[in-house]
Design an enzyme around this catalytic site. Structure first.
Site, PDB file in Angstrom:
ATOM      1  N   ARG A  57       0.836  -1.205   0.000  1.00 61.87           N
ATOM      2  CA  ARG A  57       0.000   0.000   0.000  1.00 61.87           C
ATOM      3  C   ARG A  57       0.873   1.258   0.000  1.00 61.87           C
ATOM      4  NH1 ARG A  57      -1.952   2.467   4.347  1.00 61.87           N
ATOM      5  NH2 ARG A  57      -2.100   0.588   5.613  1.00 61.87           N
ATOM      6  N   TYR A 110     -15.914  16.779 -15.472  1.00 60.62           N
ATOM      7  CA  TYR A 110     -16.421  15.427 -15.255  1.00 60.62           C
ATOM      8  C   TYR A 110     -17.389  15.420 -14.063  1.00 60.62           C
ATOM      9  CZ  TYR A 110     -16.353  10.389 -14.618  1.00 60.62           C
ATOM     10  OH  TYR A 110     -16.722   9.070 -14.482  1.00 60.62           O
ATOM     11  N   ASP A 182      -7.074  18.022 -15.671  1.00 61.53           N
ATOM     12  CA  ASP A 182      -7.502  16.655 -15.985  1.00 61.53           C
ATOM     13  C   ASP A 182      -7.214  16.463 -17.470  1.00 61.53           C
ATOM     14  OD1 ASP A 182      -8.944  14.423 -16.834  1.00 61.53           O
ATOM     15  OD2 ASP A 182     -10.613  14.776 -15.450  1.00 61.53           O
ATOM     16  N   LYS A 207      -8.835   5.305 -19.500  1.00 65.69           N
ATOM     17  CA  LYS A 207      -9.157   5.694 -20.865  1.00 65.69           C
ATOM     18  C   LYS A 207      -7.939   5.476 -21.780  1.00 65.69           C
ATOM     19  CE  LYS A 207     -12.842   6.881 -18.554  1.00 65.69           C
ATOM     20  NZ  LYS A 207     -13.097   8.212 -18.045  1.00 65.69           N
TER      21      LYS A 207
HETATM   22  C1  PLP Z   1     -13.578   8.797 -16.803  1.00 65.01           C
HETATM   23  C2  PLP Z   1     -13.144  10.159 -16.389  1.00 65.01           C
HETATM   24  C3  PLP Z   1     -12.845  10.460 -15.039  1.00 65.01           C
HETATM   25  C4  PLP Z   1     -13.032   9.453 -13.921  1.00 65.01           C
HETATM   26  O1  PLP Z   1     -12.143   8.386 -14.040  1.00 65.01           O
HETATM   27  P1  PLP Z   1     -12.469   6.891 -13.509  1.00 65.01           P
HETATM   28  O2  PLP Z   1     -11.278   6.114 -13.947  1.00 65.01           O
HETATM   29  O3  PLP Z   1     -13.757   6.454 -14.120  1.00 65.01           O
HETATM   30  O4  PLP Z   1     -12.589   6.982 -12.023  1.00 65.01           O
HETATM   31  C5  PLP Z   1     -12.380  11.741 -14.755  1.00 65.01           C
HETATM   32  N1  PLP Z   1     -12.233  12.676 -15.720  1.00 65.01           N
HETATM   33  C6  PLP Z   1     -12.533  12.430 -17.010  1.00 65.01           C
HETATM   34  C7  PLP Z   1     -12.359  13.505 -18.023  1.00 65.01           C
HETATM   35  C8  PLP Z   1     -12.999  11.157 -17.389  1.00 65.01           C
HETATM   36  O5  PLP Z   1     -13.316  10.923 -18.666  1.00 65.01           O
END
Ligand code: PLP
Length: 389
Positions: A57, A110, A182, A207
């Site tokens: 961890r 998001y 982000d 993603k």
């Molecule tokens: C999917 C997404 C998130 C959240 O990520 P997870 O892996 O689903 O927790 C945050 N920001 C954007 C732009 C996203 O597309």
């Protein structure tokens, strides 16, 4: 049979052999704990005088291997990988903020990020202000005395509006405010916010970074000081990534550059094809001259990515009809994988919003969002063509 009884051998036989095998890839160190030769070695670890591991961890060799890739991808000094994008977001926000602090967040954000700010951080005395694209573009007068963090995305979901990252980060630097980008939609292959002055980059590695629709993970990348500041939050909130998932993410990242090049080329071709289609009223792709932020995108991105949004000339009925007729694009949320996906913003990210709220988000009921995968673009266009007719 070794020198111990069978039950004992079952536990210890063969362990540790991989280190001597000269493996080309870092193996999955699934061990949750790590052993020490002596009390003095353990004491050296506790005093920060050794680079050994104690507990997964806190740190794990497989996880560290993927963190080195994440840092390299974003041009950062250090990185943390977490169990989801939301683990990265919540760890960063709770790690950076104190009661009385204010967050300025893009309104085009998001949904999960918005909910962490409004449902959780608000309970701990952190206030949030959601600002328009125009306010983000002229940020200096918007920053207040309590502002500690500015959080935004570029390109945004679903209309792929682009924020001038260098302008936001310079306004933040002037006031000692932490800027966080982000960078999920752009991926580091085409946009590196740290080089544009950002203090921290967050990713849903679920993603493009992983790219194969089979790992849920998140990442935070920044200077060594920034990551050292957030490391205790990950350790104590416990949002670490499992070594097996870290291994899979690292494997996905090795092909990031070639995948993104193909996503980008196919998306450009499809966006241009859609723009000339009579049943399509508008196409949102930062690589098109017609996109409102084409110039900003050209300045700060090396390519425009694999996400496209377009509007059916026949409104929601047209969007729903074509969505239901798709045969190759999968009707699914999420993005960034090898498979092409299609979603309807009013039924996913903007579900349940009123007409006024939709207008504020720049979203219409006839919008369709595509995550262009790695299939032959001729097959993708053929599918869109039959679905649109
Ligand atoms: C999917 C997404 C998130 C959240 O990520 P997870 O892996 O689903 O927790 C945050 N920001 C954007 C732009 C996203 O597309």
């Amino acid at each position: 049979m070794g020198e111990h009884h069978q039950d004992t051998e079952l536990i210890h036989a063969g362990e540790g052999a991989a280190t001597a095998a000269r493996a080309v890839t870092t193996p999955v160190y699934s061990s949750t704990t790590f052993s020490f030769d002596s009390a003095s070695e353990l004491e050296a670890y506790q005093q920060g005088r050794s680079t050994s591991y104690i507990y997964s961890r806190y740190a794990n060799p497989t996880v560290q291997a993927v963190e080195a890739k994440l840092a390299a991808a974003e041009g950062g000094a250090a990185a943390l990988v977490l169990s989801s994008g939301m683990a990265a977001t919540s760890t960063a926000l709770f790690g950076l903020l104190e009661p009385g602090d204010e967050v300025i967040c893009s309104a085009a954000i998001y949904g999960g990020t918005l909910q962490v700010l409004t449902s959780f951080l608000a309970r701990f005395g952190v206030t949030s202000r959601f600002v328009s694209m125009e306010e983000l573009g002229q940020l200096a007068p918007v920053i207040g005395p309590q502002t500690r963090v500015v959080w935004f995305e570029s390109p945004t979901n679903p209309t792929l509006r682009c924020v001038d990252i260098a302008s936001v980060t310079s306004a933040c630097r002037a006031r000692d405010v932490v800027s966080v980008v982000d960078n999920t939609f752009a991926s580091p292959a085409y946009q590196q916010p740290l080089s544009l002055g950002a203090d921290l980059v967050m990713h849903s590695a679920t993603k493009y970074l992983n790219g194969h629709t089979d790992v849920t993970a998140g990442a935070l990348i920044g200077s060594k000081e920034m990551i050292d500041r957030l490391q205790p939050a990950r350790k104590l909130f416990g949002g670490v990534l499992e070594p097996a998932s870290a291994y899979a993410l690292g494997r996905g990242m090795k092909t990031l550059a070639v995948r993104i090049a193909r996503h980008n080329a196919s998306a450009m071709t499809i966006a241009q094809w859609l723009e000339s289609h009579p049943r399509v009223s508008r196409v949102f792709y930062p690589g098109l001259d017609s996109h409102p932020d084409h110039d900003v995108a050209r300045r700060q991105m090396r390519g425009f990515g694999g996400m496209i949004c377009f509007e059916s000339r026949d409104g929601q009925a047209g969007a729903v009809g074509l969505f239901d007729r798709l045969k190759l694009f999968l009707r699914a949320a999420s993005l960034g994988g090898v498979e092409s996906l299609c979603s309807l913003p009013v039924l996913t990210s903007q579900y349940g919003l009123s007409d006024d709220q939709l207008a504020l988000a720049g979203v219409t009921r006839g919008m369709v969002r595509l995550s262009v995968g790695l299939e032959d673009p001729r097959d993708l266009i053929a599918d869109l063509s039959q679905a649109l007719s």
